[in-house]
Design an enzyme around this catalytic site. Structure first.
Site, PDB file in Angstrom:
ATOM      1  N   PRO A  62      25.199  17.274  47.041  1.00 54.72           N
ATOM      2  CA  PRO A  62      26.212  17.978  47.832  1.00 54.72           C
ATOM      3  C   PRO A  62      25.683  19.322  48.321  1.00 54.72           C
ATOM      4  O   PRO A  62      25.059  20.068  47.558  1.00 54.72           O
ATOM      5  CB  PRO A  62      27.360  18.160  46.831  1.00 54.72           C
ATOM      6  CG  PRO A  62      27.162  17.055  45.844  1.00 54.72           C
ATOM      7  CD  PRO A  62      25.681  16.876  45.718  1.00 54.72           C
ATOM      8  N   GLU A  63      25.906  19.613  49.588  1.00 52.59           N
ATOM      9  CA  GLU A  63      25.409  20.863  50.157  1.00 52.59           C
ATOM     10  C   GLU A  63      26.522  21.903  50.186  1.00 52.59           C
ATOM     11  O   GLU A  63      27.650  21.653  49.750  1.00 52.59           O
ATOM     12  CB  GLU A  63      24.801  20.590  51.531  1.00 52.59           C
ATOM     13  CG  GLU A  63      23.703  19.523  51.448  1.00 52.59           C
ATOM     14  CD  GLU A  63      22.759  19.489  52.629  1.00 52.59           C
ATOM     15  OE1 GLU A  63      22.565  20.523  53.299  1.00 52.59           O
ATOM     16  OE2 GLU A  63      22.185  18.408  52.883  1.00 52.59           O
TER      17      GLU A  63
ATOM     18  N   LYS B  44      25.514  26.404  46.363  1.00 53.72           N
ATOM     19  CA  LYS B  44      25.828  25.143  45.700  1.00 53.72           C
ATOM     20  C   LYS B  44      26.488  25.342  44.340  1.00 53.72           C
ATOM     21  O   LYS B  44      26.691  24.379  43.607  1.00 53.72           O
ATOM     22  CB  LYS B  44      24.544  24.317  45.546  1.00 53.72           C
ATOM     23  CG  LYS B  44      23.891  23.959  46.883  1.00 53.72           C
ATOM     24  CD  LYS B  44      22.622  23.159  46.685  1.00 53.72           C
ATOM     25  CE  LYS B  44      21.966  22.844  48.025  1.00 53.72           C
ATOM     26  NZ  LYS B  44      20.749  22.033  47.863  1.00 53.72           N
TER      27      LYS B  44
ATOM     28  N   ARG C 287      11.616  16.161  48.355  1.00 55.90           N
ATOM     29  CA  ARG C 287      12.752  15.639  49.107  1.00 55.90           C
ATOM     30  C   ARG C 287      12.259  15.096  50.440  1.00 55.90           C
ATOM     31  O   ARG C 287      11.224  15.520  50.971  1.00 55.90           O
ATOM     32  CB  ARG C 287      13.804  16.737  49.357  1.00 55.90           C
ATOM     33  CG  ARG C 287      14.360  17.391  48.106  1.00 55.90           C
ATOM     34  CD  ARG C 287      15.186  16.436  47.261  1.00 55.90           C
ATOM     35  NE  ARG C 287      16.327  15.912  47.990  1.00 55.90           N
ATOM     36  CZ  ARG C 287      17.475  16.568  48.145  1.00 55.90           C
ATOM     37  NH1 ARG C 287      17.626  17.776  47.631  1.00 55.90           N
ATOM     38  NH2 ARG C 287      18.472  16.007  48.803  1.00 55.90           N
TER      39      ARG C 287
END
Length: 335
Positions: free
Chosen positions: A2-3, A52, A325
């Site tokens: 989740p950003e 975050k 990533r």
């Protein structure tokens, strides 16, 4: 993962539905039993997000800090009230032109629900197939069972319960009870968040931190000590929108370009919070806007488009690994 926009939406959910209420706190999974016993029966007094990280304040100066990480999510059930500022704009705000001006999609007032539930008010965080989401064909979690509260489903680390609303936390990277000094210590380690501090000074902190670094800008945007809230999707989209090579080092990126990156992040983060979706496309027609709001494949320039032609130049989008990533970028536009 989740950003930042998701975490800000979670904080808004708690401000709207939990602040001012005494809550029963438990740990159905058992892994947070000690912390739950400390918070049980207290009143929620504030909720805020920084990048975050989310901080939920209780009376007597105690805070619950939650970092969702890769797999964490909050599920809400019961009598859920949406933030009126979100409800007023959801379904309209969601695209910018190349100059960053917000463009209304059309005159439709109702929210355009994402097919994967990305903008659900009932489940916010990392996607899971087992989680019920809001859509035109599905029901809110609380409507699946006439009993309230519903039985915990899965590995619920923390359950927060009022007379009318329940929030279940699953799979967080961090979940702890801290005091106000602990909250400030965490915030001091983080880079600026434009929703927490939209000032020019905050932007200059990002510029100075990034411009001192010899690391690739594609890594720096993901470094939460440089700037808060940017994750894999926003990284790829911000770099494409700036036409920046992700391998270019921070110290070689002009300061004015870094300021433009900060300004664009400020705009995209606000759109993400208001719509619940990481909308990064520009200048869409009303019909294309509705498609993009309903389907994530239609609302990004490069993210998850490896092997497909660039929407601008036609060059195939590349996929590589950077910072453990996946990085998506156009080798022609981002030279």
């Amino acid at each position: 993962m989740p950003e930042g926009h998701s975490v800000h939406r979670i904080a808004r959910q708690f401000r709207q539905n939990f602040v001012g209420h005494r809550v029963a706190v438990s740990s159905p999974q058992g892994r947070f039993a000690e912390g739950a016993s400390v918070l049980d029966g207290r009143t929620v007094t504030d909720a805020k997000a920084v990048g975050k990280q989310m901080f939920l304040e209780f009376d007597d100066g105690l805070w619950l800090r939650v970092h969702l990480g890769l797999y964490g999510a909050w599920d809400f059930a019961g009598d859920i009230h949406s933030d009126p500022t979100i409800a007023a704009s959801n379904g309209r705000m969601g695209q910018t032109n190349q100059r960053g001006t917000v463009v209304d999609g059309d005159d439709e007032a109702d929210p355009i629900l994402d097919l994967d539930g990305e903008n659900s008010l009932h489940s916010i965080g990392a996607p899971r197939r087992a989680r019920v989401r809001m859509s035109e064909q599905s029901s809110p979690l609380a409507e699946l069972d006439e009993r309230f509260p519903p039985e915990p489903v899965g590995q619920v680390r923390v359950r927060l319960l009022t007379d009318t609303t329940v929030a279940d936390l699953r799979g967080p990277t961090a979940c702890e009870v801290i005091d106000s000094a602990g909250v400030q210590a965490v915030i001091d380690r983080l880079g600026p968040d434009p929703l927490l501090d939209p000032s020019a000074e905050a932007g200059e902190r990002f510029v100075s931190r990034a411009h001192r670094k010899g690391s690739p800008i594609g890594l720096l945007l993901m470094d939460q000590q440089i700037v808060s809230g940017i994750g894999n999707v926003y990284r790829a989209e911000l770099l494409f929108r700036a036409r920046l090579d992700p391998h270019r080092t921070g110290k070689t990126v002009p300061e004015e370009t870094l300021r433009e990156l900060w300004a664009d992040w400020t705009r995209l983060l606000a759109i993400g919070v208001e719509t619940g979706q990481m909308m990064t496309m520009d200048d869409l027609s009303p019909a294309d806007y509705r498609l993009a709001m309903a389907n994530r494949a239609d609302r990004h320039w490069v993210y998850k488009r490896e092997g497909l032609p660039c929407r601008v130049c036609g060059t195939n989008i590349l996929l590589e690994e950077m910072g453990a990533r996946k990085l998506y970028w156009c080798p022609n536009c981002q030279r």
